[in-house]
Structures are given as C-alpha cells and as structure tokens.
Design a protein around this motif. Structure first.
Motif, PDB file in Angstrom:
ATOM      1  N   ARG A   1      -2.951  -6.898   6.153  1.00 24.38           N
ATOM      2  CA  ARG A   1      -3.096  -7.338   7.492  1.00 24.38           C
ATOM      3  C   ARG A   1      -2.668  -6.287   8.481  1.00 24.38           C
ATOM      4  O   ARG A   1      -3.245  -5.792   9.569  1.00 24.38           O
ATOM      5  CB  ARG A   1      -2.757  -8.863   7.954  1.00 24.38           C
ATOM      6  CG  ARG A   1      -2.972  -9.325   9.200  1.00 24.38           C
ATOM      7  CD  ARG A   1      -2.600 -10.668   9.462  1.00 24.38           C
ATOM      8  NE  ARG A   1      -2.887 -11.556   8.250  1.00 24.38           N
ATOM      9  CZ  ARG A   1      -2.017 -12.158   7.727  1.00 24.38           C
ATOM     10  NH1 ARG A   1      -0.881 -12.175   7.996  1.00 24.38           N
ATOM     11  NH2 ARG A   1      -2.097 -12.806   6.654  1.00 24.38           N
ATOM     12  N   GLY A   2      -1.488  -5.801   8.286  1.00 24.39           N
ATOM     13  CA  GLY A   2      -0.671  -4.750   8.974  1.00 24.39           C
ATOM     14  C   GLY A   2      -1.272  -3.540   8.912  1.00 24.39           C
ATOM     15  O   GLY A   2      -1.621  -2.908  10.037  1.00 24.39           O
ATOM     16  N   VAL A   3      -1.790  -2.908   7.856  1.00 23.99           N
ATOM     17  CA  VAL A   3      -2.865  -1.930   7.794  1.00 23.99           C
ATOM     18  C   VAL A   3      -3.872  -2.006   8.858  1.00 23.99           C
ATOM     19  O   VAL A   3      -4.123  -1.302   9.460  1.00 23.99           O
ATOM     20  CB  VAL A   3      -3.019  -1.391   6.190  1.00 23.99           C
ATOM     21  CG1 VAL A   3      -3.952  -0.307   6.280  1.00 23.99           C
ATOM     22  CG2 VAL A   3      -1.868  -1.199   5.308  1.00 23.99           C
TER      23      VAL A   3
ATOM     24  N   LEU B   1      -1.495   0.810   0.273  1.00 23.58           N
ATOM     25  CA  LEU B   1      -1.784   2.158  -0.142  1.00 23.58           C
ATOM     26  C   LEU B   1      -3.546   2.047  -0.561  1.00 23.58           C
ATOM     27  O   LEU B   1      -4.442   2.593  -0.016  1.00 23.58           O
ATOM     28  CB  LEU B   1      -1.310   2.790  -1.384  1.00 23.58           C
ATOM     29  CG  LEU B   1       0.012   3.418  -1.460  1.00 23.58           C
ATOM     30  CD1 LEU B   1       0.578   3.624  -2.728  1.00 23.58           C
ATOM     31  CD2 LEU B   1       0.007   4.616  -0.444  1.00 23.58           C
ATOM     32  N   ASP B   2      -3.683   0.946  -1.192  1.00 24.80           N
ATOM     33  CA  ASP B   2      -5.068   0.492  -1.476  1.00 24.80           C
ATOM     34  C   ASP B   2      -5.668   0.077  -0.108  1.00 24.80           C
ATOM     35  O   ASP B   2      -7.123   0.579   0.077  1.00 24.80           O
ATOM     36  CB  ASP B   2      -4.789  -0.932  -1.981  1.00 24.80           C
ATOM     37  CG  ASP B   2      -5.786  -0.975  -3.173  1.00 24.80           C
ATOM     38  OD1 ASP B   2      -5.586  -0.052  -4.033  1.00 24.80           O
ATOM     39  OD2 ASP B   2      -6.695  -1.894  -3.504  1.00 24.80           O
TER      40      ASP B   2
ATOM     41  N   LEU C   1      10.476  -2.633  -0.352  1.00 25.05           N
ATOM     42  CA  LEU C   1       9.093  -3.223  -0.607  1.00 25.05           C
ATOM     43  C   LEU C   1       8.892  -3.560  -2.196  1.00 25.05           C
ATOM     44  O   LEU C   1       9.363  -2.701  -2.864  1.00 25.05           O
ATOM     45  CB  LEU C   1       7.913  -2.266  -0.124  1.00 25.05           C
ATOM     46  CG  LEU C   1       7.351  -2.723   1.258  1.00 25.05           C
ATOM     47  CD1 LEU C   1       8.376  -2.427   2.192  1.00 25.05           C
ATOM     48  CD2 LEU C   1       6.314  -1.783   1.502  1.00 25.05           C
ATOM     49  N   THR C   2       8.163  -4.655  -2.295  1.00 23.30           N
ATOM     50  CA  THR C   2       7.902  -4.832  -3.876  1.00 23.30           C
ATOM     51  C   THR C   2       6.830  -3.681  -4.017  1.00 23.30           C
ATOM     52  O   THR C   2       5.939  -3.294  -3.341  1.00 23.30           O
ATOM     53  CB  THR C   2       7.687  -6.009  -4.151  1.00 23.30           C
ATOM     54  OG1 THR C   2       6.378  -6.604  -3.348  1.00 23.30           O
ATOM     55  CG2 THR C   2       8.663  -7.170  -3.616  1.00 23.30           C
ATOM     56  N   ALA C   3       6.386  -3.573  -5.310  1.00 24.64           N
ATOM     57  CA  ALA C   3       5.468  -2.733  -5.935  1.00 24.64           C
ATOM     58  C   ALA C   3       4.170  -3.229  -5.487  1.00 24.64           C
ATOM     59  O   ALA C   3       3.269  -2.484  -5.007  1.00 24.64           O
ATOM     60  CB  ALA C   3       5.210  -2.591  -7.548  1.00 24.64           C
ATOM     61  N   ASP C   4       3.815  -4.698  -5.242  1.00 27.39           N
ATOM     62  CA  ASP C   4       2.685  -5.084  -4.774  1.00 27.39           C
ATOM     63  C   ASP C   4       2.419  -4.888  -3.612  1.00 27.39           C
ATOM     64  O   ASP C   4       1.253  -4.678  -2.919  1.00 27.39           O
ATOM     65  CB  ASP C   4       2.343  -6.528  -5.437  1.00 27.39           C
ATOM     66  CG  ASP C   4       3.323  -7.599  -4.887  1.00 27.39           C
ATOM     67  OD1 ASP C   4       4.418  -7.074  -4.441  1.00 27.39           O
ATOM     68  OD2 ASP C   4       2.841  -8.728  -4.290  1.00 27.39           O
TER      69      ASP C   4
ATOM     70  N   ALA D   1       1.889  -9.003   0.033  1.00 29.48           N
ATOM     71  CA  ALA D   1       0.792  -8.159  -0.090  1.00 29.48           C
ATOM     72  C   ALA D   1      -0.279  -8.210   1.114  1.00 29.48           C
ATOM     73  O   ALA D   1      -0.752  -7.521   1.705  1.00 29.48           O
ATOM     74  CB  ALA D   1       0.160  -8.271  -1.573  1.00 29.48           C
ATOM     75  N   ASP D   2      -0.296  -9.825   1.189  1.00 31.06           N
ATOM     76  CA  ASP D   2      -1.438 -10.109   2.357  1.00 31.06           C
ATOM     77  C   ASP D   2      -1.059  -9.642   3.764  1.00 31.06           C
ATOM     78  O   ASP D   2      -1.906  -9.017   4.570  1.00 31.06           O
ATOM     79  CB  ASP D   2      -1.678 -11.448   2.042  1.00 31.06           C
ATOM     80  CG  ASP D   2      -2.617 -11.834   1.069  1.00 31.06           C
ATOM     81  OD1 ASP D   2      -3.263 -11.187   0.592  1.00 31.06           O
ATOM     82  OD2 ASP D   2      -2.774 -13.184   0.971  1.00 31.06           O
TER      83      ASP D   2
END
Ligand SMILES: [Zn+2]
Length: 411
Positions: free
Chosen positions: A170-172, A212-213, A203-206, A165-166
């Motif tokens: 960072r990618g976003v 998205l977040d 991708l995993t859900a997290d 997730a991190d």
C-alpha cells in the motif's frame, strides 16, 4: 535572464561525457532549449541558421550539469536546526524547499533525485519548476520513504510507517499515486535514529519482497537506505536496484552488487561533515555515530569500487550547502575521487551514470545533440581534478542561463 531561441556558446573547451578529454576551441549550439550541435567552433558556427545569439564563455570548461542522486530539500536532522524545519507550516515548508531548489540549481546541480521529502510537498515544487514559476533543478522523487514502525526516519513526515507485506505494498502504491518516479525504503537503521544502530535490520524478507515486487510491477525502481552487509545481501538477491550509504559492505556483498547490477550512492560526506552537524546543533550521540562510522564507510566504498559496483554522486546534505569552501555536492565528488575513483569516472558518476539509472539518459547527462542544454562552466579542467568544480561560475538549464558570475546580482 532568458536567451534567444538559438544560442551559440563559444570560446570554450567542452567535456562532453562521451570522449575522455575536453575538446579545445569548441562551441555548443543551443536551439529551443536543447543542444543542436557541439564540436570545433567553425563547424558548429557553420551549422547555425537564422538569428543566433553568441555567448562568449571566456575560455571556460563546459560539461553537463550535475545530477545529485541523494537529496532531501526538506531535511531535518535531530537538533535545533532540524526542529525548526520540522516546525514549519505547510506553506512555509514549500517556500523553504523552493529556496533550496533554487540554490541547488544555481550551484550547478541541474537534476536531483529526492529520496524522502515531507508531506509530498516536492510534487507541487516539481510542477512549479516545470511550469516556470520558479528556478530549480529537474526533480525525480520517491515521495515519502517507507519504513517500519519506529524504523529509520519514522519521526518525520518524510517517511511513512508500514508493517507487514500488505502495508508496504500500500505504501508503494500511495507514493506512485502521488506521482513518485521511484521508491525509497529504509531496510536498516542509520545514523540519525536514536533508538537504532546502523546495523539494525528493520524489514522482514517478505516486506522487502513486497516493496520490490509492487514497485517493479508499476515500472518504478527501488533504492534502499541500508548499512549492514547481510541486510544488503538479502535485498540485492530479491532484486534491489540501488543502495544508499552502504556503510558496512563486505567484499562478497560488493561482488554480488556488481554481479546483479545494483548501484551504490555512497554519500561519503555524511560521515565526515562535522561542520554541517555543528551548524544545525546536531546532538553528540549522532555526531559520534556518524564520525565514528567514517573509516568503515570508506573501506566499504573502496570494496565497492574494487568489485566494480556502479557508484553515483549523492550528498544527503542539501546539494548547495556550503562546506569546506565549496558545496556539499562538489565536496562529495571530491571524496569519491579522493578515495579511489578516477576524476573522469567521478564526473560520469555525477552525470550520465545517474541519468541512466533514472532512465533519462537520452534527455540529459552528456553534452550531445538532442539533449537538454543543462550545462555548467568552470575555469579549470574537471577531467584532471574534480576540484575544478570549485571554480564553477555559469549555469544553464534547458537553454536558459540561470547563473553568470560575470554579471552581478541577477537571480
Ligand atoms: Zn538521506
């Protein structure tokens, strides 16, 4: 070829994208790059003041310029054609993309949504076009796409690999920092990846939730490359804004997309473009996977239409690319109509609907006063048959005529 500050476009029928039939004997007044009046010619003429340049459109049909929502100006598929693009130096790549941008505009596509471009080159391209250095469409871009290690698109510099997730957050942020208008994420396998299947979840859900977040917090919408229904369902529930391809939708998942307002860019042409693949020397395994997916792809698209999912025009192939006697963009619109969308709805799916998705529907997407004069002209009525776009012969962007087939060799 630039035009005077005020231009009267006359002797035409106008499909404005608001009413369902073209207005005959119409005119459009363009002032400082924007539409200032549209309607019956005498009315529009009487609203014009000062010096006006008149342009006779020879009885053509005027509509808003097209928006292509799935574009890669730096596309490189597996095979020698794609390898040649991948091998370009940064300078050569920028020029190659500039050439594609120019041809895109001349083909009647006045706005593109780029959903993965190499090395952030399109940010310079976008600026150069805005500065008037070169001809090209309005560009909205996701920057580089985000994928997992080894995920869809990982072998090219138009995607960056993230894990956890991190890293996705960072990618976003990295894309937004570079100037991205939206975010593109690869959540499943696809056609062009050798070591994956179309239905591989990636991708995993997290990780999806992190993308998205973060994007939504920064005011950016997210579109996802996605094939299989379970992967799409999970992402839609988490708040995904748009699905690319949607090769394997099911009725319940299509229903969920409609309910949540998740759009679909079906890119029907990518599972029916053997001539394109052949011209690039795309290997047999990829061709088989693509063409083998076409029937399910169309069934999936029909389910989306049936469920009331909002669909939008996007070619994946370069928008201007010649195929079946027209361009990839027009061919895709023909496929969208052929497989169930009424001609009028297909035209909206290629103009105002994407403008709304991009949040620029006050600026472009219809022929209405106040909007940019991004206009195209063709010989026959597109509301009867979208193949009328094959007769496109004139293009204006921001009040500037960039193509007029009656005048030989201009740009
Ligand atoms: Zn694509």
């Amino acid at each position: 070829m630039s035009t005077a500050a005020t231009t009267l476009l006359r002797n035409c029928s106008v499909f404005d994208g608001v009413t369902s039939t073209p207005l005959p004997n119409a005119a459009v007044l363009v002032t400082d790059g924007r539409i200032s009046a549209v309607g019956p010619e005498p009315e529009v003429r009487s609203s014009a003041h000062g010096s006006v340049t008149e342009l006779d459109l020879d009885g053509g049909y005027v509509m808003a310029g097209l928006l292509n929502m799935h574009t890669h100006l730096s596309l490189s598929l597996p095979g020698p054609g794609g390898d040649a693009v991948s091998a370009l130096s940064p300078h050569a790549l920028a020029l190659y993309m500039a050439s594609g941008a120019r041809r895109t505009l001349l083909s009647g596509v006045t706005t593109v949504r780029c959903v993965a471009e190499k090395d952030h080159a399109e940010f310079a391209l976008r600026q150069s076009i805005a500065d008037g250095w070169m001809l090209g469409p309005r560009i909205f871009t996701a920057g580089q796409a985000l994928c997992c290690t080894g995920g869809h698109g990982h072998h090219n510099t138009d995607a960056i690999q993230c894990d956890g997730a991190d890293a996705f957050r960072r990618g976003v942020r990295a894309q937004i920092a570079a100037g991205a208008d939206l975010i593109k994420v690869m959540i499943s396998g696809g056609i062009a990846g050798e070591h994956e299947q179309i239905d591989t979840p990636q991708l995993t859900a997290d990780e999806i939730a992190a993308v998205l977040d973060t994007a939504h917090t920064w005011g950016r919408r997210v579109t996802a490359h996605a094939g299989p229904a379970p992967v799409i369902e999970e992402a839609v529930r988490l708040g995904l804004d748009c699905v690319e391809h949607g090769y394997q939708l099911t009725e319940p998942v299509a229903g969920l997309m409609a309910e949540r307002g998740t759009s679909l860019v079906p890119t029907l042409i990518v599972t029916r473009c053997k001539d394109f693949f052949d011209s690039l020397g795309v290997p047999e395994w990829m061709q088989q996977r693509s063409l083998g997916a076409s029937e399910r792809h169309v069934a999936s698209y029909r389910m989306a239409l049936e469920a009331g999912v909002e669909v939008m025009l996007g070619s994946d192939m370069p928008p201007f690319w010649p195929t079946s006697g027209t361009t990839a963009t027009v061919r895709e619109l023909e496929h969208m109509a052929e497989f169930g969308l009424a001609p009028l709805d297909a035209l909206l799916a290629g103009t105002i609907v994407p403008a709304r998705w991009l949040g620029v529907d006050k600026e472009i997407g219809t022929v209405e006063p106040g909007k940019y004069a991004d206009l195209i002209v063709m010989d026959s009525d597109p509301t009867r048959d979208v193949s009328a776009l094959r007769t496109l012969r004139w293009v204006m962007k921001g009040g500037e005529v960039v193509r007029d087939d009656r005048i030989p060799s201009q740009v």
